[in-house]
Design a protein around this motif. Sequence first.
Motif, mmCIF file in Angstrom:
data_model
loop_
_atom_site.group_PDB
_atom_site.id
_atom_site.type_symbol
_atom_site.label_atom_id
_atom_site.label_comp_id
_atom_site.label_asym_id
_atom_site.label_seq_id
_atom_site.Cartn_x
_atom_site.Cartn_y
_atom_site.Cartn_z
ATOM 1 N N ARG A 1 0.829 -1.211 0.000
ATOM 2 C CA ARG A 1 0.000 0.000 0.000
ATOM 3 C C ARG A 1 0.862 1.259 0.000
ATOM 4 N NH1 ARG A 1 -1.440 3.398 4.287
ATOM 5 N NH2 ARG A 1 -3.372 4.589 3.951
ATOM 6 N N ASN A 2 1.925 1.261 0.794
ATOM 7 C CA ASN A 2 2.748 2.470 0.898
ATOM 8 C C ASN A 2 3.471 2.795 -0.400
ATOM 9 O OD1 ASN A 2 1.990 2.902 3.554
ATOM 10 N ND2 ASN A 2 3.703 1.731 4.391
ATOM 11 N N ARG B 1 2.387 1.911 -3.359
ATOM 12 C CA ARG B 1 1.314 2.370 -4.259
ATOM 13 C C ARG B 1 1.006 3.838 -4.029
ATOM 14 N NH1 ARG B 1 -3.886 3.047 -3.052
ATOM 15 N NH2 ARG B 1 -3.891 1.618 -1.280
ATOM 16 N N LEU B 2 0.915 4.250 -2.778
ATOM 17 C CA LEU B 2 0.626 5.648 -2.475
ATOM 18 C C LEU B 2 1.732 6.569 -2.976
ATOM 19 C CD1 LEU B 2 -0.783 5.249 1.154
ATOM 20 C CD2 LEU B 2 -2.078 5.798 -0.913
ATOM 21 N N LEU B 3 2.988 6.113 -2.884
ATOM 22 C CA LEU B 3 4.100 6.913 -3.398
ATOM 23 C C LEU B 3 3.989 7.079 -4.909
ATOM 24 C CD1 LEU B 3 6.888 8.311 -3.024
ATOM 25 C CD2 LEU B 3 7.913 6.058 -3.428
ATOM 26 N N LEU B 4 3.707 5.990 -5.617
ATOM 27 C CA LEU B 4 3.585 6.067 -7.075
ATOM 28 C C LEU B 4 2.407 6.950 -7.483
ATOM 29 C CD1 LEU B 4 4.295 2.329 -7.987
ATOM 30 C CD2 LEU B 4 5.855 4.276 -8.172
ATOM 31 N N LEU C 1 6.648 -6.770 -3.355
ATOM 32 C CA LEU C 1 6.053 -5.487 -3.023
ATOM 33 C C LEU C 1 5.627 -4.739 -4.286
ATOM 34 C CD1 LEU C 1 7.530 -3.241 -0.244
ATOM 35 C CD2 LEU C 1 6.611 -2.230 -2.308
ATOM 36 N N VAL C 2 6.497 -4.744 -5.296
ATOM 37 C CA VAL C 2 6.207 -4.034 -6.542
ATOM 38 C C VAL C 2 4.984 -4.629 -7.238
ATOM 39 C CG1 VAL C 2 7.058 -3.511 -8.860
ATOM 40 C CG2 VAL C 2 8.575 -3.258 -6.889
ATOM 41 N N THR C 3 4.961 -5.947 -7.392
ATOM 42 C CA THR C 3 3.853 -6.567 -8.119
ATOM 43 C C THR C 3 2.534 -6.442 -7.363
ATOM 44 O OG1 THR C 3 4.521 -8.720 -7.189
ATOM 45 C CG2 THR C 3 5.279 -8.181 -9.420
ATOM 46 N N ARG C 4 2.598 -6.512 -6.030
ATOM 47 C CA ARG C 4 1.371 -6.331 -5.246
ATOM 48 C C ARG C 4 0.841 -4.906 -5.402
ATOM 49 N NH1 ARG C 4 -0.673 -8.788 -0.489
ATOM 50 N NH2 ARG C 4 -2.854 -8.105 -0.303
ATOM 51 N N ALA C 5 1.742 -3.927 -5.420
ATOM 52 C CA ALA C 5 1.326 -2.538 -5.634
ATOM 53 C C ALA C 5 0.704 -2.374 -7.011
ATOM 54 C CB ALA C 5 2.522 -1.602 -5.469
ATOM 55 N N MET C 6 1.288 -3.041 -8.022
ATOM 56 C CA MET C 6 0.730 -2.969 -9.373
ATOM 57 C C MET C 6 -0.664 -3.612 -9.425
ATOM 58 S SD MET C 6 2.890 -1.300 -11.120
ATOM 59 C CE MET C 6 3.974 -0.506 -9.935
ATOM 60 N N GLU C 7 -0.835 -4.713 -8.700
ATOM 61 C CA GLU C 7 -2.154 -5.350 -8.668
ATOM 62 C C GLU C 7 -3.179 -4.427 -8.012
ATOM 63 O OE1 GLU C 7 -4.396 -9.335 -6.940
ATOM 64 O OE2 GLU C 7 -3.115 -8.071 -5.702
ATOM 65 N N GLN C 8 -2.791 -3.765 -6.940
ATOM 66 C CA GLN C 8 -3.706 -2.842 -6.283
ATOM 67 C C GLN C 8 -4.125 -1.727 -7.239
ATOM 68 O OE1 GLN C 8 -1.991 -1.424 -2.634
ATOM 69 N NE2 GLN C 8 -1.934 -3.450 -1.682
ATOM 70 N N GLY D 1 0.809 -14.996 -11.849
ATOM 71 C CA GLY D 1 -0.289 -15.276 -12.765
ATOM 72 C C GLY D 1 -1.614 -14.746 -12.249
ATOM 73 N N SER D 2 -1.819 -14.837 -10.930
ATOM 74 C CA SER D 2 -3.036 -14.299 -10.330
ATOM 75 C C SER D 2 -3.095 -12.783 -10.472
ATOM 76 C CB SER D 2 -3.100 -14.693 -8.854
ATOM 77 O OG SER D 2 -4.231 -14.140 -8.217
ATOM 78 N N TYR D 3 -1.939 -12.126 -10.267
ATOM 79 C CA TYR D 3 -1.893 -10.672 -10.426
ATOM 80 C C TYR D 3 -2.164 -10.269 -11.876
ATOM 81 C CZ TYR D 3 0.350 -10.407 -5.789
ATOM 82 O OH TYR D 3 0.629 -10.484 -4.442
ATOM 83 N N VAL D 4 -1.639 -11.042 -12.822
ATOM 84 C CA VAL D 4 -1.903 -10.776 -14.235
ATOM 85 C C VAL D 4 -3.398 -10.885 -14.517
ATOM 86 C CG1 VAL D 4 -1.545 -11.622 -16.591
ATOM 87 C CG2 VAL D 4 0.403 -11.436 -15.025
#
Length: 422
Positions: A199-200, A202-205, A228-235, A270-273
């Motif tokens: 989350r953090n 993601r908020l920065l981006l 962390l990067v891929t989870r932020a992209m999924e969010q 794959g789930s994030y994709v």
Amino acid sequence: MPAPDVYGDGLLNPLPEVNPFERIPYDGILFATDRAPAEEDDPEHYYRNDRGLIVRLGLAEIQFGKKEFQWDFARQISMLKSRTSEFPVKISNVEEWGMMGSSLPDWFDMNLLSQDETPVDATDKFVEAINAQLAVSKKKDVYVYVHGYKVVYENPVLVSAELWHFLGYEGAFVAYAWPSTPSKFAYIKDSDTSAGFARNLRLLLELVAERTEAEQIHVIGYSNGTRLVTRAMEQLALIHSEETDEQIYEQLRIKNVILVGSDLDRGVFGSYVSDGLLSVSKHTSIYMSQHDKALGVSQFLTRRERLGQMWGGKGGELHPLARQALIDNRHRLSFINVSDAEGADTGNGHGYFRSSPWASSDVLMSISYDLSPAQRGLLSQDDLPVYTFSEDYIPRLWQAIRTVDPVFSKDLDAFMHGQTAH
């Protein structure tokens, strides 16, 4: 780190002839961290290896060399592939400006803190610093580096300083320091943090996209930090799920997401994709290596193939549906096999994006120029978006860059002419 081979042992130099910090509006590397601040007598000088409540913003001052140096000397020696003397990089001072206001949880009551404990909101100052740097830079891009596990706060700052140096100090660079722990026994702890605190980032981006003058944003994630990067992209993908790819890019302006030595479960990726991860950026590059022993250990611990490992072996072959998905998304997703790149097997084979002068060349040139892997001189593997390094990779990369960079082309022509005359 060794100089990327694309610069030809200093022959082609991206560094300006005068000290760039005479024009850069701040003397160091911008950082964002959700680590807890260190106490005065704490052996962890700047930030602890524990989670903090909020994201803190600031500036880390960098010292090149063992003592005060002349820029001409730094410009020459740092470009040499084999250096005759040490050229260390270290942090000389850290100035925290305050918190990123958007990271403060809604449930938290600031009134419960004493005046000394209450951080100021430094969002405006951070944005102004980025915009001031972009105003004096030819490239209006922002680069964000996210580190791996088992490192202290200083690591991502110093790696960011190296990468920005070899980008010629163009654009603005931000080191993102999440709370990893410098212990090999902290793998599970760090993995929880890297996956759970996206989350953090993601908020920065979102802040950089919404408030700065950045034309493009590039995110480089390494090892455990790629979770962390891929989870932020999924969010971000889920937040913008009702929008087209063009609308998402117009708002977020994320051009490249680069995952190096990714310690992420392939099935999770794959789930994030499936959630639309590939729609968030213009292109996602995944660097892989058969020499990466660290990912082998991670596979042993998790019993799952890692994203940064090469396909093959027991349980490692692609499912026909996964193969087809890669083919269908080849314009947005590339896999770069660095196994044959010079220096890719150095040490345990995990830090190749800095130890391999070919891998670092490809990573940096992929965010410097709008060139596909094939255009950068990499060789395609069959029908899949998997690319490898050829024996003449550097000359092929030179020819690719000269088509889009007139200054580089002029320098290269002069070099080739000199070689012919000799």
